[in-house]
Scaffold this active site. Sequence first.
Site, PDB file in Angstrom:
ATOM      1  N   CYS A 274       0.833  -1.205   0.000  1.00 57.04           N
ATOM      2  CA  CYS A 274       0.000   0.000   0.000  1.00 57.04           C
ATOM      3  C   CYS A 274       0.870   1.259   0.000  1.00 57.04           C
ATOM      4  CB  CYS A 274      -0.969  -0.042   1.188  1.00 57.04           C
ATOM      5  SG  CYS A 274      -2.284   1.199   1.101  1.00 57.04           S
ATOM      6  N   HIS A 359      -3.935  -4.951  -0.320  1.00 59.35           N
ATOM      7  CA  HIS A 359      -3.567  -5.554   0.962  1.00 59.35           C
ATOM      8  C   HIS A 359      -3.628  -7.077   0.890  1.00 59.35           C
ATOM      9  CE1 HIS A 359      -3.256  -2.019   3.637  1.00 59.35           C
ATOM     10  NE2 HIS A 359      -4.063  -1.480   2.744  1.00 59.35           N
ATOM     11  N   GLU A 361      -2.643  -8.989   3.141  1.00 62.82           N
ATOM     12  CA  GLU A 361      -2.976  -9.495   4.484  1.00 62.82           C
ATOM     13  C   GLU A 361      -4.478  -9.533   4.697  1.00 62.82           C
ATOM     14  OE1 GLU A 361      -2.699  -5.034   5.178  1.00 62.82           O
ATOM     15  OE2 GLU A 361      -1.821  -6.550   3.849  1.00 62.82           O
TER      16      GLU A 361
END
Length: 383
Positions: A274, A359, A361
Site C-alpha cells: 500500500c 492488501h 494481508e
Amino acid sequence: MYKKESQETERKAALVLEDGSYFLGTGFGATGRVHGEIVFNTGMVGYPEVLTDPSYFGQILVLTYPLVGNYGVPSWNAYDRWKIPKFFESEGIKVNGFIVHEYCDTPHHWQSTQTLGNWLEKENIPGLQGIDTRMLTKKLRVHGVMLGVLEVFREGVDPNLNSLIKEAKRIPDPNESDLVARVTCSEPILYYNEGRKTVVVIDCGVKYNLLRELLAFGVDVVRVPYNFSADEIMEYKPAGVLISNGPGDPKKVQDTIFTVNNLIEDNVPVMGICFGNQIISLACGGNTYKLKYGHRSQNQPCVDSNTGRCYITTQNHGYAVSLDSLKDTNLELWFQNLNDKTVEGLLHKRRNVISVQFHPEHTAGPVDTRYIFDLFLKMLEGA
C-alpha cells in the site's frame, strides 16, 4: 441482547462540507466536533478492522453499506499467540469521525462485548447516522474527496449551521502534514518467533494483520519507526525489509524514502504494501499523485501483468503511483487495476524488490493474494 444506549433524547448531528453543503441526522458515539477529509468505503463487513486501520488517520469515514453495528464490537482482551489483539488492526480507533446510514445499537453476536456506539464514545469519536449516505457518496465520486466538519451536539442543542459552514471553509488539509509521524511506533518493537530469519517492518501505520501474516511464516519481526535510517535497520541483521501501509501523502516522509533508496542500493530484499508501494516508487525515481476519491473497498479487481490472472483485492489508499513516471526507473508494472488502470504493483528489474498497492494481508476481505507473502519469503532464502 443489548438494551438501547442510555440517551434520554436523540442528539442532533451535522456534517458540513467545504463547499457549504450539509447533511443533518442524529448522533451516536461521542458528543463533539471534528474535521477531516471525508472518504467512503464500500465494504459490507469489517468495521472493527476499518475503524482501527491507521491508513484512515485524519479522515472522516463514510460506510456505504446501509446497516452498521449489528454484530457489535469484540473483546480487546482476545490475543493471538504473538500477544497481538485478534480482532483489530491497531491499538485504537484511527478515524476522526464515522458516518453511516443506519446504526444498530442492539447487536447480536456471541463475541460482542459492547455496542459500536459505546466503543466510539469511549474513544471520543463522534458518529452520524440517518443521512443519505448514497447521496453523499455520489457527491464525493463526482467532486472528489472533500474536507468537512462533523459535529454531534449535546441533548437539546440545535446545530448552528452558519458557524459550521464558516469553519468548513477554513479546514486545513490533513494531507499537508506528516500523518505517518502520528501513527508510527515510538521505538522498536520485537516479535520473537525463534525464527531463522528476521524481517524488519518500517512502521508507517502498520496493520496488525500484516505483522500476523509475517509471523505465521516463522520469521522474527522487528517493527521500527518510519524515520529509522538504513544503518539503524541493518543493526538487526534483517534478511529483508517490509514497508507498511500508512496515511496521507507519501512525499511527506522524505526520511523513509531516503532509507528505502539506501536499502535497495545495498541489495537488501524489500517488499512494500500500500503506502509502501508508493514509497518504493519514490525511492526509485518514480512519482505519485492523489486519486480523485481513492480506493477503499474489498472488491478491487487487479490483474497480474505477467500472467493475465485477475485477483479481487482489499484496498485503502488515496494516492497512487504514476505509470508514466516508471519509464526512467528500474521498476516495471506488476499489477494493474482493471477499473481505472492505476498501478497496483511493482517489480524491480535488477533487485529483489516487490510491492503491491492492495492488501494481501486481507483482513477484512478476500484472501486471493496471500501468496505474495510466500514470494517475499522466498526472496529471503538467499539472504
